[in-house]
Motif scaffolding. Structure first.
Motif, PDB file in Angstrom:
ATOM      1  N   TRP A   3       0.847  -1.192   0.000  1.00 22.54           N
ATOM      2  CA  TRP A   3       0.000   0.000   0.000  1.00 22.54           C
ATOM      3  C   TRP A   3       0.886   1.247   0.000  1.00 22.54           C
ATOM      4  CZ3 TRP A   3       1.395   2.712   4.281  1.00 22.54           C
ATOM      5  CH2 TRP A   3       1.871   2.001   5.375  1.00 22.54           C
ATOM      6  N   THR A   4       0.292   2.376  -0.360  1.00 24.46           N
ATOM      7  CA  THR A   4       1.013   3.644  -0.368  1.00 24.46           C
ATOM      8  C   THR A   4       0.171   4.719   0.303  1.00 24.46           C
ATOM      9  OG1 THR A   4       0.145   4.213  -2.561  1.00 24.46           O
ATOM     10  CG2 THR A   4       2.281   3.102  -2.482  1.00 24.46           C
ATOM     11  N   ASN A   5       0.840   5.629   0.975  1.00 19.84           N
ATOM     12  CA  ASN A   5       0.217   6.803   1.585  1.00 19.84           C
ATOM     13  C   ASN A   5       0.904   8.054   1.077  1.00 19.84           C
ATOM     14  OD1 ASN A   5      -1.349   5.043   3.027  1.00 19.84           O
ATOM     15  ND2 ASN A   5      -0.853   5.869   5.034  1.00 19.84           N
ATOM     16  N   ALA A  54       1.787  13.086   4.021  1.00 17.45           N
ATOM     17  CA  ALA A  54       1.215  13.339   5.340  1.00 17.45           C
ATOM     18  C   ALA A  54       0.745  12.064   6.025  1.00 17.45           C
ATOM     19  CB  ALA A  54       0.058  14.332   5.236  1.00 17.45           C
ATOM     20  N   GLY A  55       0.880  10.912   5.352  1.00 15.16           N
ATOM     21  CA  GLY A  55       0.489   9.649   5.965  1.00 15.16           C
ATOM     22  C   GLY A  55      -0.943   9.251   5.726  1.00 15.16           C
ATOM     23  N   ARG A  56      -1.606   9.904   4.766  1.00 14.96           N
ATOM     24  CA  ARG A  56      -3.004   9.571   4.472  1.00 14.96           C
ATOM     25  C   ARG A  56      -3.061   8.643   3.271  1.00 14.96           C
ATOM     26  NH1 ARG A  56      -4.091  15.882   4.434  1.00 14.96           N
ATOM     27  NH2 ARG A  56      -2.558  15.498   2.806  1.00 14.96           N
ATOM     28  N   MET A  57      -3.962   7.678   3.333  1.00 13.45           N
ATOM     29  CA  MET A  57      -4.126   6.738   2.233  1.00 13.45           C
ATOM     30  C   MET A  57      -4.992   7.396   1.164  1.00 13.45           C
ATOM     31  SD  MET A  57      -5.358   2.725   2.385  1.00 13.45           S
ATOM     32  CE  MET A  57      -3.901   2.194   3.274  1.00 13.45           C
ATOM     33  N   ILE A  58      -4.457   7.483  -0.048  1.00 17.23           N
ATOM     34  CA  ILE A  58      -5.182   8.104  -1.150  1.00 17.23           C
ATOM     35  C   ILE A  58      -5.055   7.223  -2.387  1.00 17.23           C
ATOM     36  CG2 ILE A  58      -4.832  10.456  -0.273  1.00 17.23           C
ATOM     37  CD1 ILE A  58      -2.575  10.752  -2.321  1.00 17.23           C
ATOM     38  N   GLY A  59      -5.874   7.527  -3.381  1.00 16.36           N
ATOM     39  CA  GLY A  59      -5.795   6.794  -4.637  1.00 16.36           C
ATOM     40  C   GLY A  59      -6.297   5.370  -4.511  1.00 16.36           C
ATOM     41  N   GLU A  60      -6.077   4.605  -5.573  1.00 17.44           N
ATOM     42  CA  GLU A  60      -6.504   3.211  -5.597  1.00 17.44           C
ATOM     43  C   GLU A  60      -5.527   2.348  -4.812  1.00 17.44           C
ATOM     44  OE1 GLU A  60      -9.204   1.949  -6.719  1.00 17.44           O
ATOM     45  OE2 GLU A  60     -10.029   3.727  -7.697  1.00 17.44           O
ATOM     46  N   GLN A  61      -6.060   1.556  -3.892  1.00 15.20           N
ATOM     47  CA  GLN A  61      -5.256   0.643  -3.080  1.00 15.20           C
ATOM     48  C   GLN A  61      -5.881  -0.758  -3.187  1.00 15.20           C
ATOM     49  OE1 GLN A  61      -2.523   1.679  -1.609  1.00 15.20           O
ATOM     50  NE2 GLN A  61      -2.818   3.885  -1.892  1.00 15.20           N
ATOM     51  N   PRO A  62      -5.674  -1.423  -4.313  1.00 17.53           N
ATOM     52  CA  PRO A  62      -6.356  -2.704  -4.542  1.00 17.53           C
ATOM     53  C   PRO A  62      -5.993  -3.775  -3.513  1.00 17.53           C
ATOM     54  CG  PRO A  62      -4.635  -2.328  -6.187  1.00 17.53           C
ATOM     55  CD  PRO A  62      -4.816  -1.042  -5.451  1.00 17.53           C
ATOM     56  N   GLN A 102     -12.720  -2.883   2.416  1.00 17.76           N
ATOM     57  CA  GLN A 102     -13.055  -1.463   2.423  1.00 17.76           C
ATOM     58  C   GLN A 102     -13.065  -0.901   1.006  1.00 17.76           C
ATOM     59  OE1 GLN A 102     -10.038   0.134   5.211  1.00 17.76           O
ATOM     60  NE2 GLN A 102     -11.753   0.798   6.503  1.00 17.76           N
ATOM     61  N   THR A 103     -14.012  -0.010   0.747  1.00 12.77           N
ATOM     62  CA  THR A 103     -14.042   0.688  -0.526  1.00 12.77           C
ATOM     63  C   THR A 103     -13.074   1.871  -0.467  1.00 12.77           C
ATOM     64  OG1 THR A 103     -15.815   2.174   0.162  1.00 12.77           O
ATOM     65  CG2 THR A 103     -16.459   0.054  -0.812  1.00 12.77           C
ATOM     66  N   ARG A 104     -12.853   2.488  -1.612  1.00 11.59           N
ATOM     67  CA  ARG A 104     -11.946   3.639  -1.655  1.00 11.59           C
ATOM     68  C   ARG A 104     -12.444   4.761  -0.747  1.00 11.59           C
ATOM     69  NH1 ARG A 104      -9.582   6.706  -7.071  1.00 11.59           N
ATOM     70  NH2 ARG A 104      -8.605   8.457  -5.964  1.00 11.59           N
ATOM     71  N   ALA A 105     -13.740   4.992  -0.742  1.00  9.76           N
ATOM     72  CA  ALA A 105     -14.300   6.047   0.109  1.00  9.76           C
ATOM     73  C   ALA A 105     -14.103   5.721   1.587  1.00  9.76           C
ATOM     74  CB  ALA A 105     -15.784   6.232  -0.203  1.00  9.76           C
ATOM     75  N   GLN A 106     -14.066   4.431   1.932  1.00 10.33           N
ATOM     76  CA  GLN A 106     -13.939   4.038   3.334  1.00 10.33           C
ATOM     77  C   GLN A 106     -12.502   4.129   3.841  1.00 10.33           C
ATOM     78  OE1 GLN A 106     -15.751   0.149   2.919  1.00 10.33           O
ATOM     79  NE2 GLN A 106     -17.614   0.798   3.981  1.00 10.33           N
ATOM     80  N   TYR A 107     -11.521   3.777   2.997  1.00 10.51           N
ATOM     81  CA  TYR A 107     -10.155   3.792   3.493  1.00 10.51           C
ATOM     82  C   TYR A 107      -9.428   5.108   3.229  1.00 10.51           C
ATOM     83  CZ  TYR A 107      -8.747   2.474  -1.331  1.00 10.51           C
ATOM     84  OH  TYR A 107      -8.556   2.422  -2.686  1.00 10.51           O
ATOM     85  N   GLN A 108     -10.029   6.041   2.488  1.00 11.39           N
ATOM     86  CA  GLN A 108      -9.380   7.306   2.189  1.00 11.39           C
ATOM     87  C   GLN A 108      -8.980   8.031   3.467  1.00 11.39           C
ATOM     88  OE1 GLN A 108      -8.246   8.705  -0.416  1.00 11.39           O
ATOM     89  NE2 GLN A 108      -9.361   8.117  -2.236  1.00 11.39           N
ATOM     90  N   GLY A 109      -7.865   8.783   3.403  1.00 15.33           N
ATOM     91  CA  GLY A 109      -7.395   9.520   4.570  1.00 15.33           C
ATOM     92  C   GLY A 109      -6.949   8.560   5.657  1.00 15.33           C
ATOM     93  N   TYR A 110      -7.565   8.685   6.831  1.00 17.48           N
ATOM     94  CA  TYR A 110      -7.270   7.773   7.930  1.00 17.48           C
ATOM     95  C   TYR A 110      -8.381   6.753   8.126  1.00 17.48           C
ATOM     96  CZ  TYR A 110      -3.384  10.786   9.254  1.00 17.48           C
ATOM     97  OH  TYR A 110      -2.213  11.484   9.252  1.00 17.48           O
ATOM     98  N   GLY A 111      -9.222   6.593   7.117  1.00 17.31           N
ATOM     99  CA  GLY A 111     -10.302   5.618   7.215  1.00 17.31           C
ATOM    100  C   GLY A 111      -9.815   4.194   7.317  1.00 17.31           C
TER     101      GLY A 111
END
Length: 630
Positions: A267-269, A272-280, A288-297
């Motif tokens: 995975w990549t962040n 600032a340490g936030r998870m963004i973009g596609e994380q298959p 988790q969906t993209r909307a769920q894991y985005q940022g600190y989700g």
């Protein structure tokens, strides 16, 4: 007095010369940019290609610029000097690129190579001007000549600095435009420094007989050939880029396969340490969906008991820009929980700023379960050993009691058999039997005591504290001073040994046993020498060594000396064979290891490697330990 000739330029050829300069600069910068990442062999191929592109392109620009120069007189060019100007351009450019590549594009190297290339370009220009053959005189204004040389040196230095800096296509186009215009500016500044005068009246009239169309065709031929050569260079660069892209894709596929092979998720962040973009990988792991894991989700998929510690450790790692090492439980897509080890490192850009974080979640559930089972099994074995050894003592006490009774009976039996012809033999046999019984009972007693000791040590909770190892080991040496003097031995402790955090009693037992063994098995034929030293092992380990010049241990016994109740060599010293087994058990409970190096007749070294820091000698409980970043 010779009349001055009024000169001018063909605008179309001037534009063509500038276009040549810009295109050559772009090609050379693109080729030069590949020098740093190339292997030693291909590197020199790129140096040669860059030199031909830059030097040949600048020479072609100069030649077309000369053809654009309308002097009003018939002009020809000396073939030898014209070719020499080309050689000067390519050689100077090649040496400059080679120097910078050999010095890994350090700023100091650019400051040396830039003037070298600039002077080479200026030398090419004025050698080309010397090749000009006209019915007149050619003079130069020294001030303007100096300005043209300064332009050449400045432009070349800037070009080399840009060529060896990581940049995109847009930046490379801008750099090529600046470089091309600067080279053209140098050329036309140098031309402005020249003054042409006719040698005889009527010479300018010869201009009418010239064939401008022929000059234009010659310029087009030179430009066409140069563009073709530069096109081939760009084609080679494009093919190399495709090769690099294929290698990159293969490397990425290999990396992803390696991650899968170790049951990992990549995975990549962002910085600032936030998870963004596609994380298959993360999405497939947690559901988790993209909307769920985005940022600190992403933290919502971490076990509630571990989430706060994970976020805190992650924020601290981002703040300090260090490597992230952590463990926590993650909820799977099917709702189950798995234990993962996490490692993430920052990826830096050319300026040293964090561009992103790349991390891997590795499934260690089976490992943690196996460790828990092993701890439970060890504790069960310890409890069993305690019960067995405790229960064995009861019948052993009875045997010892009846042995005392038999001692008393022996006296009565001796009196009853007084005068019997076999009385002396019967008494001797009886005494020998009692001796065997008492020896066996004493041996059994010592073995039971050893088992109880190991059992108690296994259940003892460690109390870690910061230890001054120099003072601790010196204290052990002082405690063994009488034994050392009796054996004619000298014990030395290295000064300034590193501190560790550990249980004091356990550390004293480890090195006390090793020192006692070293003194016990010295070679009586020579004075004993025992040294206690330490060295760093990696970033987290310290290896403490106890070295003696004693009897030594046979190679076949190196592994056996750590076995319970196993002793090696001549059995002429008291002991039960549990000391080294106890030492190994203690060292392993700290997460360390012990090794032996020995040679018969030369001596023995025991190496004890312990982890440095607060985790040293902290006993793991059967329940999961609190999670924290390493």
């Amino acid at each position: 007095m010779h009349p001055m000739i009024h000169t001018g330029y063909n605008p179309a050829l001037v534009a063509l010369s500038i276009g040549l300069s810009v295109f050559a600069s772009y090609t050379a910068l693109d080729l030069a940019g590949r020098i740093r990442g190339a292997a030693p062999g291909p590197r020199w191929s790129w140096v040669a290609g860059s030199a031909l592109a830059m030097g040949g392109g600048i020479w072609a620009m100069h030649f077309v610029g000369m053809l654009a120069f309308d002097m009003g007189v018939r002009a020809t060019y000396h073939l030898g000097l014209t070719l020499l100007s080309l050689v000067i351009a390519v050689a100077a450019t090649g040496m400059a690129f080679a120097w910078v590549a050999d010095k890994d594009a350090q700023p100091a190297a650019v400051l040396v190579a830039g003037p070298l290339m600039g002077l080479g370009i200026a030398g090419m220009h004025y050698t080309g001007m010397a090749a000009l053959q006209i019915p007149g005189d050619l003079a130069y204004n020294p001030s303007i000549v100096a300005v043209s040389v300064a332009i050449a040196v400045t432009a070349a230095t800037a070009a080399l600095r840009l060529a060896f800096r990581p940049h995109g296509v847009g930046q490379r186009l801008l750099a090529a435009g600046v470089m091309g215009l600067a080279v053209a500016g140098m050329h036309y500044t140098g031309m402005a420094a020249a003054t042409v005068t006719a040698v005889a009246a009527g010479a300018p009239a010869a201009h009418a007989a010239m064939l401008p169309q022929g000059q234009q065709n010659l310029a087009l031929y030179v430009a066409g050939a140069t563009f073709f050569i530069l096109f081939l260079a760009m084609l080679g660069s494009s093919l190399d880029q495709q090769r690099v892209q294929r290698d990159l894709q293969a490397s990425e596929a290999r990396f992803r396969a390696a991650i899968q092979a170790v049951r990992g998720v990549l995975w990549t962040n962002d910085a600032a340490g936030r998870m963004i973009g596609e994380q298959p990988g993360w999405s497939a792991l947690t559901g988790q969906t993209r909307a769920q894991y985005q940022g600190y989700g992403w933290a919502d998929a971490v076990h509630p008991e571990d989430a706060q510690a994970t976020v805190h450790a992650w924020n601290e790692t981002v703040r300090t820009r260090t490597t992230f090492n952590h463990e926590h439980r993650v909820r799977m897509a099917d709702g189950s929980w798995r234990h993962y080890a996490i490692r993430a490192i920052p990826v830096l850009d050319a300026r040293g700023a964090i561009r992103e974080w790349v991390g891997v979640h590795t499934d260690i559930t089976e490992q943690r379960e196996a460790e828990a089972e092993l701890r439970e099994s060890n504790e069960e074995i310890q409890r069993y050993a305690y019960i067995v050894s405790h229960d064995l003592r009861a019948p052993l006490v009875n045997v010892m009691g009846f042995t005392s009774e038999l001692e008393a009976t022996r006296v009565e039996l001796r009196a009853a058999l007084s005068g019997h012809p076999q009385a002396e033999r019967i008494d001797a046999d009886f005494g020998e039997a009692l001796g065997f019984i008492k020896a066996a009972v004493n041996r059994m007693e010592s073995l039971i005591a050893a088992i109880l000791k190991l059992s108690r040590e296994g259940r003892r909770q460690f109390m870690p504290e910061s230890l001054d190892m120099t003072a601790l080991l010196q204290g052990l040496a002082d405690a063994h001073r009488h034994q050392a003097e009796a054996a004619r031995a000298v014990v030395t402790v290295a000064p300034d040994l590193p501190r560790i955090v550990a249980d004091r009693l356990a550390i004293e037992q480890i090195f006390g046993n090793l020192l006692d063994n070293a003194l016990k098995y010295l070679d009586p034929s020579r004075p004993g020498q025992i040294a206690m030293t330490a060295r760093a092992v990696g970033s987290r380990g310290i290896c403490f060594s106890v070295t003696d010049n004693g009897r030594g241990i046979a190679a076949r016994d190196h592994a056996r000396v750590f076995e319970l109740f196993r002793r090696s060599g001549a059995q002429d010293r008291p002991g039960e064979g549990i000391g080294l087994a106890h030492v190994k058990a203690l060292v392993r409970s700290f997460g360390g290891r012990i090794e032996v190096r020995s040679q018969l007749g030369a001596g023995t070294t025991f190496d004890v490697t312990l982890p440095r820091g607060a985790s040293t000698a902290v006993r793991e409980d059967s329940e999961p330990a609190p999670l924290a970043a390493a």
